[in-house]
Scaffold this motif. Structure first.
Motif, short mmCIF file in Angstrom:
data_model
loop_
_atom_site.label_atom_id
_atom_site.label_comp_id
_atom_site.label_asym_id
_atom_site.label_seq_id
_atom_site.Cartn_x
_atom_site.Cartn_y
_atom_site.Cartn_z
N LEU A 136 -0.03 14.13 -31.99
CA LEU A 136 1.31 13.69 -32.40
C LEU A 136 1.85 14.56 -33.52
CD1 LEU A 136 0.75 9.84 -32.24
CD2 LEU A 136 1.89 11.30 -30.56
N ALA A 137 1.00 14.90 -34.46
CA ALA A 137 1.43 15.78 -35.56
C ALA A 137 1.80 17.16 -35.02
CB ALA A 137 0.32 15.88 -36.60
N THR A 138 1.03 17.67 -34.09
CA THR A 138 1.29 18.98 -33.50
C THR A 138 2.63 18.99 -32.77
OG1 THR A 138 -1.07 19.39 -33.28
CG2 THR A 138 0.39 20.72 -31.90
N LYS A 139 2.95 17.87 -32.13
CA LYS A 139 4.22 17.75 -31.40
C LYS A 139 5.38 17.31 -32.30
CE LYS A 139 4.48 16.25 -27.32
NZ LYS A 139 4.54 15.40 -26.13
N ASN A 140 5.10 17.17 -33.60
CA ASN A 140 6.10 16.73 -34.57
C ASN A 140 6.70 15.37 -34.21
OD1 ASN A 140 5.94 18.98 -36.34
ND2 ASN A 140 7.07 20.17 -34.81
N ILE A 141 5.85 14.48 -33.70
CA ILE A 141 6.28 13.11 -33.41
C ILE A 141 5.97 12.26 -34.64
CG2 ILE A 141 5.83 11.05 -32.01
CD1 ILE A 141 5.33 12.91 -29.64
N ALA A 142 7.02 11.68 -35.21
CA ALA A 142 6.86 10.86 -36.40
C ALA A 142 6.04 9.61 -36.08
CB ALA A 142 8.22 10.46 -36.95
N VAL A 143 5.09 9.31 -36.95
CA VAL A 143 4.24 8.14 -36.79
C VAL A 143 4.38 7.28 -38.05
CG1 VAL A 143 1.91 7.28 -36.40
CG2 VAL A 143 2.62 9.45 -35.36
N ASP A 144 5.00 6.12 -37.89
CA ASP A 144 5.16 5.22 -39.04
C ASP A 144 3.81 4.59 -39.38
OD1 ASP A 144 5.28 2.24 -37.67
OD2 ASP A 144 6.06 3.82 -36.37
N ASP A 145 3.73 4.00 -40.55
CA ASP A 145 2.46 3.43 -41.02
C ASP A 145 1.92 2.36 -40.08
OD1 ASP A 145 2.40 5.11 -43.23
OD2 ASP A 145 3.29 3.62 -44.58
N ILE A 173 6.95 7.87 -30.75
CA ILE A 173 5.79 6.99 -30.85
C ILE A 173 6.02 5.72 -30.02
CG2 ILE A 173 6.54 5.84 -32.97
CD1 ILE A 173 2.92 6.83 -32.08
N GLU A 174 7.27 5.29 -29.91
CA GLU A 174 7.58 4.10 -29.12
C GLU A 174 7.22 4.31 -27.64
OE1 GLU A 174 9.67 4.13 -32.84
OE2 GLU A 174 9.82 5.58 -31.22
N GLU A 175 7.48 5.50 -27.12
CA GLU A 175 7.12 5.80 -25.72
C GLU A 175 5.60 5.72 -25.51
OE1 GLU A 175 8.91 9.30 -23.75
OE2 GLU A 175 10.04 9.48 -25.64
N ILE A 176 4.86 6.09 -26.51
CA ILE A 176 3.41 6.15 -26.41
C ILE A 176 2.79 4.76 -26.50
CG2 ILE A 176 1.31 7.01 -27.53
CD1 ILE A 176 3.22 9.41 -28.44
N LEU A 177 3.24 3.97 -27.45
CA LEU A 177 2.61 2.67 -27.71
C LEU A 177 3.23 1.52 -26.92
CD1 LEU A 177 2.07 2.88 -31.58
CD2 LEU A 177 0.52 3.54 -29.74
#
Length: 72
Positions: free
Chosen positions: A30-39, A67-71
């Protein structure tokens, strides 16, 4: 009985490492793809102990843009 318990502990530790590595891999992706991950999402990923669920999220991360698409 001691040998059995030792084997059980070894298996438990191996599973815990696998889960931790899967979560770390997902967060790195996720970090590599620059996808923001909230706490809350980071906590959810790190708290997950289901290797199948972590694998599902990792596969989704390949094509997801949030992140919403993933979770979901």
């Amino acid at each position: 009985r001691g040998l059995e318990r030792g084997l059980e502990q070894g298996l438990e530790q191996g599973l815990e490492r696998q889960v931790a590595n899967q979560a770390k891999t997902l967060l790195t992706m996720l970090a590599t793809k620059n996808i923001a991950v909230d706490d809350a999402s980071r906590d959810r990923i790190n708290a997950c102990t289901d290797t199948d669920q972590l694998s599902t999220w990792t596969v989704r991360a390949v094509t997801a843009s949030s992140i919403e698409e993933i979770l979901r």
